[in-house]
Design a protein around this motif. Structure first.
Motif, PDB file in Angstrom:
ATOM      1  N   SER A 119      77.829  -8.451 -31.808  1.00  0.00           N
ATOM      2  CA  SER A 119      79.090  -8.280 -32.534  1.00  0.00           C
ATOM      3  C   SER A 119      79.655  -6.875 -32.315  1.00  0.00           C
ATOM      4  O   SER A 119      80.845  -6.647 -32.559  1.00  0.00           O
ATOM      5  CB  SER A 119      78.915  -8.583 -34.028  1.00  0.00           C
ATOM      6  N   ASP A 120      78.859  -5.950 -31.811  1.00  0.00           N
ATOM      7  CA  ASP A 120      79.410  -4.630 -31.458  1.00  0.00           C
ATOM      8  C   ASP A 120      80.464  -4.789 -30.352  1.00  0.00           C
ATOM      9  O   ASP A 120      81.506  -4.132 -30.373  1.00  0.00           O
ATOM     10  CB  ASP A 120      78.306  -3.686 -30.954  1.00  0.00           C
ATOM     11  N   ARG A 121      80.176  -5.663 -29.382  1.00  0.00           N
ATOM     12  CA  ARG A 121      81.154  -5.940 -28.315  1.00  0.00           C
ATOM     13  C   ARG A 121      82.403  -6.596 -28.906  1.00  0.00           C
ATOM     14  O   ARG A 121      83.537  -6.199 -28.626  1.00  0.00           O
ATOM     15  CB  ARG A 121      80.505  -6.830 -27.246  1.00  0.00           C
ATOM     16  N   THR A 122      82.193  -7.587 -29.791  1.00  0.00           N
ATOM     17  CA  THR A 122      83.347  -8.272 -30.373  1.00  0.00           C
ATOM     18  C   THR A 122      84.228  -7.280 -31.125  1.00  0.00           C
ATOM     19  O   THR A 122      85.454  -7.264 -30.961  1.00  0.00           O
ATOM     20  CB  THR A 122      82.875  -9.379 -31.345  1.00  0.00           C
ATOM     21  N   THR A 143      75.001  -9.466 -35.122  1.00  0.00           N
ATOM     22  CA  THR A 143      74.379  -8.147 -35.071  1.00  0.00           C
ATOM     23  C   THR A 143      72.921  -8.272 -34.659  1.00  0.00           C
ATOM     24  O   THR A 143      72.151  -9.002 -35.276  1.00  0.00           O
ATOM     25  CB  THR A 143      74.503  -7.344 -36.370  1.00  0.00           C
ATOM     26  N   PHE A 144      72.573  -7.550 -33.597  1.00  0.00           N
ATOM     27  CA  PHE A 144      71.204  -7.617 -33.079  1.00  0.00           C
ATOM     28  C   PHE A 144      70.209  -6.907 -34.004  1.00  0.00           C
ATOM     29  O   PHE A 144      69.017  -7.088 -33.868  1.00  0.00           O
ATOM     30  CB  PHE A 144      71.145  -6.994 -31.666  1.00  0.00           C
ATOM     31  N   THR A 186      72.040  -0.361 -29.786  1.00  0.00           N
ATOM     32  CA  THR A 186      73.456  -0.036 -29.959  1.00  0.00           C
ATOM     33  C   THR A 186      74.255  -0.293 -28.688  1.00  0.00           C
ATOM     34  O   THR A 186      75.480  -0.217 -28.704  1.00  0.00           O
ATOM     35  CB  THR A 186      73.646   1.446 -30.375  1.00  0.00           C
ATOM     36  N   ASP A 187      73.564  -0.580 -27.602  1.00  0.00           N
ATOM     37  CA  ASP A 187      74.259  -0.878 -26.331  1.00  0.00           C
ATOM     38  C   ASP A 187      73.579  -2.108 -25.763  1.00  0.00           C
ATOM     39  O   ASP A 187      72.711  -2.044 -24.890  1.00  0.00           O
ATOM     40  CB  ASP A 187      74.127   0.333 -25.388  1.00  0.00           C
ATOM     41  N   ALA A 231      80.628  -0.562 -39.243  1.00  0.00           N
ATOM     42  CA  ALA A 231      79.938   0.638 -39.743  1.00  0.00           C
ATOM     43  C   ALA A 231      79.230   1.337 -38.580  1.00  0.00           C
ATOM     44  O   ALA A 231      79.338   2.558 -38.399  1.00  0.00           O
ATOM     45  CB  ALA A 231      78.950   0.264 -40.846  1.00  0.00           C
ATOM     46  N   THR A 232      78.532   0.546 -37.774  1.00  0.00           N
ATOM     47  CA  THR A 232      77.747   1.116 -36.676  1.00  0.00           C
ATOM     48  C   THR A 232      78.634   1.827 -35.656  1.00  0.00           C
ATOM     49  O   THR A 232      78.264   2.867 -35.118  1.00  0.00           O
ATOM     50  CB  THR A 232      76.921   0.005 -36.003  1.00  0.00           C
TER      51      THR A 232
END
Ligand code: TH1
Length: 755
Positions: free
Chosen positions: A740-743, A410-411, A436-437, A112-113
């Motif tokens: 998990s954004d990286r994953t 998720t952070f 987000t980064d 979603a993000t």
């Protein structure tokens, strides 16, 4: 953008509302705010099919993601109400066992993000994972009715229904939807299927219910297995129900978006989360056949669409169903599975890679590997073990399919929400960009030489320990000392995770304390905190819980030892408990037998929250060690290569270690000492003692001495508070990789190509 005011969602002044009324008002507000954000859309959509989505409580998570948290909290405070009170009021949806389910939830948050159009697809279990309670120092299980109290729910009923045929029984499903809010982004959705015929009255107690009537039972329970497959036919019913709905939904939606089905792979990516959704492959082939597409083309379409994630190498967790089960549950799939089997037999001779073996068992992972385009492991070491040993014959055939996607978390939930103190400290220094980064956390690194900052970090940890102590006292009446070292192992109870190794250490510590002179006693007390549920049928796991609780009581009753050591078991460990516990941890115990923990994800959560890892070179621990460097992690024990070689030789004999190491022998024998028997049950304690001495399948004894020596060093180093906080800071700074954004960005780039 609309101004969302909570007051306008309540029909009386906020100060006068009951908790239920406030909760319902907050729920409506959040749903409206999510709807206003809108949903991620695009030609191609991800369908993440999973038997588990361990989403945890959603209230604060959604308020944070929607950017409403501070405002709502202020509005409540103005009315003399506390958001924390409502967080407590919310029931946790425990629709998962552990890491696998929590990973699915983190992945949806990240999709979603990142603006990726994605749908989670799973089951709307009426009861989540059982509730655990302790009585007579043992685990008891009771049903977890998470939908209660006439309370509004995050789930909305949709008008979508599908027919699912089980041989001569046919059921009609209903789709429910939960909004997945992304961080300051549009939403995705979690689609959970149910049947209206499920009847909660068939439950007598947690493990004894009338299983004969499928329609009454289908979605009643989440199976309480973690890496252990109970092998019940109801599970196969659940799996087929899940994937048949998923396949029908996906084909409908793709056609709506313009697909002619021949080009399905341009409209959908299916991620098969472990083998539980494997039947989606033959089901899609079947449905494409019904819509006029020939078998060979259908196989190719499905292969281009589907990808498979493997989460474990434990043999007992690799699903393998008798063909007769599938014949009973979904006879329409049998000819398709047989055709797939024939197709494989025509090409490869090796028994290992066949779909149906000589005993007529269907190997689910084998279907996934042959008939999807991607096979991934969940940490670098795990993927390497798949390629080199566990799945080596497949890797030979399809080297191009294999890839690694190291897990992430998720952070937003695992720092912003659960650790507000650290969130504030970090954001005060480097701004909000890291949310987000995540790699921006590295900007904290120079502060390793700033004693004032390290002191602030220490203060945040201390406050978190106090907050956790207060929560634990309220939760189960257990008092812990926030000035002690919090040494934490929280995860499902499984022999391969080796809670028993930590238990043996605690016994040894207790025995040593009894022998010390007053001037040798340690400076800091150690509080060993366990959180773990054991699968109800997993006898030894329950014996380990029993021994841990008994040991806690033995120590508590000792006037001297109890000043320096406490052993605590958290009751009903779940996502909510984790959010209280992890920010308070000093030491993160990640002590699985090398090669057995595919990745682990709590290791990442602890690291992000400034705990120092004490672990084996297993799963993602290996990558943590590489990132933080050897000064900032404590590793011990045999390597995965050594362990794999020892299993191959088949010559492991725990007695030889027991006979050589007096301290180990004394610790093992303490399990059945008078002191322990006075607290516990001889059957359980003897069984655990004998199991360790005669079997010790997960090899705790070979690692015992190194574990004890390493842990002694950890506790010694803890005394230098500034040096310790420097290690904590390095861990936090380097945690960015485990977002998990990286994953998800890697899944998107290498596998899904949604954009
Ligand atoms: C877990 C793995 O044990 C863990 O190492 C990993 O971090 C996590 O998945 C996420 O990738 C697994 N949970 C289950 C649950 C069942 C069956 C297999 C696995 S593997 C029911």
């Amino acid at each position: 953008m609309t101004e969302f005011s909570l007051a306008s969602y309540a029909n009386k002044p906020l100060a006068e509302c009951t908790e239920l009324e406030l909760f319902n008002a907050l729920l409506s507000l959040t749903k409206d705010a999510a709807a206003e954000k809108g949903y991620n859309q695009g030609k191609k959509r991800l369908y993440y099919i999973s038997a588990e989505f361990l989403i945890g409580k959603l209230l604060s998570n959604n308020l944070i993601n929607l950017g409403l948290y501070d405002q709502v909290r202020a509005e409540l405070a103005e009315a003399g109400r506390d958001l924390a009170e409502l967080e407590e009021f919310e029931n946790e949806p425990s629709l998962g066992n552990g890491g696998l389910g929590r990973l699915a939830a983190c992945f949806l948050d990240s999709c979603a993000t990142l603006g990726l159009p994605a749908s989670g697809v799973g089951l709307a279990y009426h009861c989540g994972l059982f509730r655990q309670s302790f009585d007579k120092n043992k685990q008891y299980e009771s049903p977890d009715y998470w939908l209660r109290w006439g309370q509004e729910s995050w789930m909305r009923r949709t008008p979508k229904h599908y027919t699912v045929n089980f041989g001569n029984l046919s059921v009609t499903s209903t789709m429910y939807q939960i909004d997945v809010t992304g961080y300051h982004s549009q939403c995705d959705t979690l689609n959970l299927f149910d049947v209206d015929t499920v009847d909660e009255r068939v439950i007598k107690n947690r493990i004894n219910f009338d299983k004969s009537q499928v329609a009454k039972n289908l979605t009643l329970f989440l199976y309480p297995d973690d890496s252990d497959e109970a092998g019940r036919i109801l599970r196969v019913y659940q799996e087929y129900f899940m994937v048949s709905n998923a396949a029908q939904l996906m084909l409908d939606e793709c056609v709506e978006r313009g697909s002619n089905l021949h080009d399905l792979a341009d409209y959908a990516a299916v991620q098969i989360n472990d083998t539980h959704p494997t039947m989606v492959i033959p089901e899609l082939i079947r449905l494409l056949g019904e819509r006029g597409i020939g078998f060979d083309e259908a196989v190719q379409i499905v292969r281009d669409t589907c990808a498979y994630t493997n989460h474990t190498i434990l043999a007992e967790a690799l699903e393998c169903w008798p063909l007769s089960f599938i014949e009973r549950v979904a006879p329409q799939l049998v000819p398709i599975i047989q055709q797939l089997d024939a197709f494989v037999r025509g090409q490869y001779e090796d028994d290992f890679v066949q779909v149906i073996d000589q005993w007529q068992n269907v190997h689910m992972a084998n279907i996934d590997i042959h008939f999807s385009h991607s096979v991934n492991g969940v940490a670098a070491l795990h993927t390497k073990i798949l390629e080199d040993s566990e799945l080596a014959p497949f890797y030979k055939i399809y080297p191009e399919k294999f890839n690694n996607k190291t897990n992430g978390i998720t952070f937003r939930r695992w720092m912003v929400e659960c650790n507000p103190g650290l969130n504030k400290l970090v954001s005060g220094k480097i701004g909000e960009g890291w949310k987000t980064d995540a790699e921006q956390l590295e900007q904290l690194l120079p502060l390793a030489d700033d004693p004032a900052f390290l002191a602030q970090l220490d203060q945040v940890k201390r406050t978190n320990k106090q907050t956790f102590a207060a929560w634990l006292a309220a939760h189960q009446g257990t008092v812990v000392d926030p000035d002690s070292v919090f040494d934490v192992q929280s995860k499902r109870l499984h022999e391969y995770k080796r809670q028993q190794l930590n238990l043996l250490w605690a016994i040894r510590k207790y025995q040593r304390l009894q022998m010390l002179e007053a001037d040798e006693l340690p400076k800091h007390k150690v509080t060993v905190i366990f959180g773990a549920k054991a699968a109800p049928a997993y006898t030894i796991a329950k014996d380990i819980i029993h021994a841990i609780i008994c040991l806690g009581k033995v120590i508590e009753a000792d006037p001297v030892a109890s000043k320096y050591l406490q052993v605590v078991m958290i009751e009903n460990y779940n996502v909510t408990a984790a959010q209280h516990l992890i920010p308070a941890a000093d030491i993160s115990e990640q002590i699985s037998l090398a090669s057995k923990e595919a990745s682990g994800t709590s290791n990442m959560k602890f690291m992000l929250n400034g705990a120092i890892t004490l672990g084996t070179m297993d799963g993602a621990n290996v990558e943590i060690a590489e990132l933080v460097g050897e000064d900032n992690i404590y590793t011990f024990g045999d390597s995965s290569d050594e362990v794999i070689a020892r299993y191959k030789r088949g010559d492991y004999n725990p007695r030889s270690y027991y006979e050589k190491d007096e301290e180990l022998a004394a610790a093992v024998d303490f399990l059945t000492s008078d002191a322990m028997l006075a607290q516990g049950d001889a059957t359980n304690l003897n069984r655990l003692h004998d199991e360790l001495l005669n079997k010790d399948w997960f090899m705790t004894f070979p690692d015992f001495a190194d574990y004890c020596a390493t842990k002694a060093q950890v506790l010694k180093d803890y005394e230098d508070r500034e040096a310790w906080q420097r290690k904590a800071l390095v861990n936090i700074s380097k945690a960015g990789y485990f977002s998990s954004d990286r994953t998800i960005a890697q899944y998107e780039k290498d596998i899904w190509h949604l954009r």
